[in-house]
Design an enzyme around this catalytic site. Sequence first.
Site, PDB file in Angstrom:
ATOM      1  N   PHE A 223       0.862  -1.194   0.000  1.00  0.00           N
ATOM      2  CA  PHE A 223       0.000   0.000   0.000  1.00  0.00           C
ATOM      3  C   PHE A 223       0.901   1.249   0.000  1.00  0.00           C
ATOM      4  O   PHE A 223       0.787   2.127   0.838  1.00  0.00           O
ATOM      5  CB  PHE A 223      -0.936   0.026   1.212  1.00  0.00           C
ATOM      6  N   ASP A 245       1.308  -1.092  -4.901  1.00  0.00           N
ATOM      7  CA  ASP A 245       0.052  -0.358  -4.744  1.00  0.00           C
ATOM      8  C   ASP A 245      -0.857  -0.713  -5.915  1.00  0.00           C
ATOM      9  O   ASP A 245      -0.392  -1.133  -6.972  1.00  0.00           O
ATOM     10  CB  ASP A 245       0.304   1.162  -4.717  1.00  0.00           C
ATOM     11  N   CYS A 335      -5.560   2.606  10.128  1.00  0.00           N
ATOM     12  CA  CYS A 335      -6.041   3.993  10.232  1.00  0.00           C
ATOM     13  C   CYS A 335      -7.551   4.010  10.467  1.00  0.00           C
ATOM     14  O   CYS A 335      -8.204   5.029  10.294  1.00  0.00           O
ATOM     15  CB  CYS A 335      -5.658   4.799   8.996  1.00  0.00           C
TER      16      CYS A 335
HETATM   17  N1  SAH Z   1       1.784   4.338   3.007  1.00  0.00           N
HETATM   18  C1  SAH Z   1       1.320   5.446   2.225  1.00  0.00           C
HETATM   19  C2  SAH Z   1      -0.162   5.656   2.344  1.00  0.00           C
HETATM   20  C3  SAH Z   1      -1.007   4.449   1.978  1.00  0.00           C
HETATM   21  S1  SAH Z   1      -2.669   4.816   1.674  1.00  0.00           S
HETATM   22  C4  SAH Z   1       2.111   6.695   2.601  1.00  0.00           C
HETATM   23  O1  SAH Z   1       2.831   6.706   3.609  1.00  0.00           O
HETATM   24  O2  SAH Z   1       2.012   7.699   1.882  1.00  0.00           O
HETATM   25  C5  SAH Z   1      -3.323   3.341   1.069  1.00  0.00           C
HETATM   26  C6  SAH Z   1      -2.921   2.973  -0.350  1.00  0.00           C
HETATM   27  O3  SAH Z   1      -3.416   1.663  -0.588  1.00  0.00           O
HETATM   28  C7  SAH Z   1      -3.462   3.822  -1.468  1.00  0.00           C
HETATM   29  O4  SAH Z   1      -2.386   4.313  -2.219  1.00  0.00           O
HETATM   30  C8  SAH Z   1      -4.329   2.871  -2.332  1.00  0.00           C
HETATM   31  O5  SAH Z   1      -4.148   3.100  -3.733  1.00  0.00           O
HETATM   32  C9  SAH Z   1      -3.755   1.532  -1.962  1.00  0.00           C
HETATM   33  N2  SAH Z   1      -4.642   0.354  -2.036  1.00  0.00           N
HETATM   34  C10 SAH Z   1      -5.922   0.234  -1.616  1.00  0.00           C
HETATM   35  N3  SAH Z   1      -6.343  -1.041  -1.722  1.00  0.00           N
HETATM   36  C11 SAH Z   1      -5.303  -1.758  -2.226  1.00  0.00           C
HETATM   37  C12 SAH Z   1      -5.102  -3.128  -2.542  1.00  0.00           C
HETATM   38  N4  SAH Z   1      -6.067  -4.049  -2.347  1.00  0.00           N
HETATM   39  N5  SAH Z   1      -3.904  -3.514  -3.012  1.00  0.00           N
HETATM   40  C13 SAH Z   1      -2.916  -2.588  -3.216  1.00  0.00           C
HETATM   41  N6  SAH Z   1      -3.045  -1.287  -2.903  1.00  0.00           N
HETATM   42  C14 SAH Z   1      -4.224  -0.878  -2.422  1.00  0.00           C
END
Ligand code: SAH
Length: 391
Positions: A223, A245, A335
Amino acid sequence: MSSVILKKGREKNLLQRHPWIFSGAIERVEGAPSVGETVTVCSFDRKPLAQAAWSPQSQISLRVWSFNPETMIDAAFFRTKLKNAIAARGKINSSALRLVAAESDGLPGLIIDRYADWIVCQFLSAGSEHWKETIVTLLQEFFPGLSIYERSDVSVREKEGLPSRCGVLSGTEPPEHVEINENGMRLLVDIKGGHKTGYYLDQRDSRAAVRNWAEGRNVLNCFSYTGGFGVAALLGGAKHVLQMDSSEPALDIARKNAGLNGLDPAASEYMCGDVFKELRRFRDSRRDFDLIILDPPKFVESRGQLEGGARGYKDINLLAFKLLRPGGLLFTFSCSGLMEMPLFHKIVADSALDAGRSAQILAVLNQSPDHPIALNFPEGAYLKGLICRAE
Ligand code: SAH
């Protein structure tokens, strides 16, 4: 001025300085307040208790501006409140930070973030929307020369009966990417189209923690969004980072961010995919890692989603424990405000157990201090994390 009279005994939350009053607590409205207008909130026996913003369409009908019913809610009020919030940020080594964190700063429904020379606002409630012009004028005064952009494209506005809106409030249109500097790390932020107001400012301290622990490690950043944790790991001496991601535009920025920090392109790999699926593939192909970051989106939006959300957290944490080499570190986050630390802790513990791993908690992580938690508003505590070490 209009008044809202509460039902008998329903002033309890107000007396505990909780800023929300739900529609069910209201006995009657005296006068005809318009949406977002300030009203005096009174107990059943007509004792004035607070000044609050009126939001007739929302379940949260009133959001308190002041627990002193004598306070005038005007430009001078917002000047003081905004000044106090901004002054409370103290020393944060970043050109990007949250200046105002809504209820947690006594300004319900108002988010103000700074990204270098840009201020980005979200007006999430009828009350904050009502005072938009005043707030923008004050921001122009506090930050001369900076441009102000609105990102009120969030679903909670529907509940307030407000339309989605984005655009310039003052100054000029933001460029495609604004560069920020977070603890020495250079990062590009898409103010106009990125998640939230562009970036996950709340994870700043946890990215710094990853940087401290990453030396010599082979890292999986699940993510990843625009790659902040992964870039931090490489700057901390990680050998290799896989940024994962489901969003290709986010990974594009992650690639640019690695370049901007002068990192060896061979040390980064990018994978656009579903973390749930890819972790299973890695388990089956026996690919392993020395440090895994799990920073998923909010799985629990309402109480009814708690069980399903818990299963989601269990699933990815269990898989992560299986992929960790001996001595490997797991940085795992939630979160979801409704998933409180004791339950999250238990899910992570059960995950290690089911993966057949002994593990310890090395540290507990929280949202960064520009996302404060007002003691009268526990809902403001939403982000929690654990650094675990697996044997
Ligand atoms: N760690 C990041 C914030 C993550 S927010 C930072 O520090 O900036 C969550 C992210 O998860 C988003 O970018 C979204 O696109 C991604 N996401 C949501 N569901 C997902 C999935 N099933 N597999 C991969 N990525 C996913």
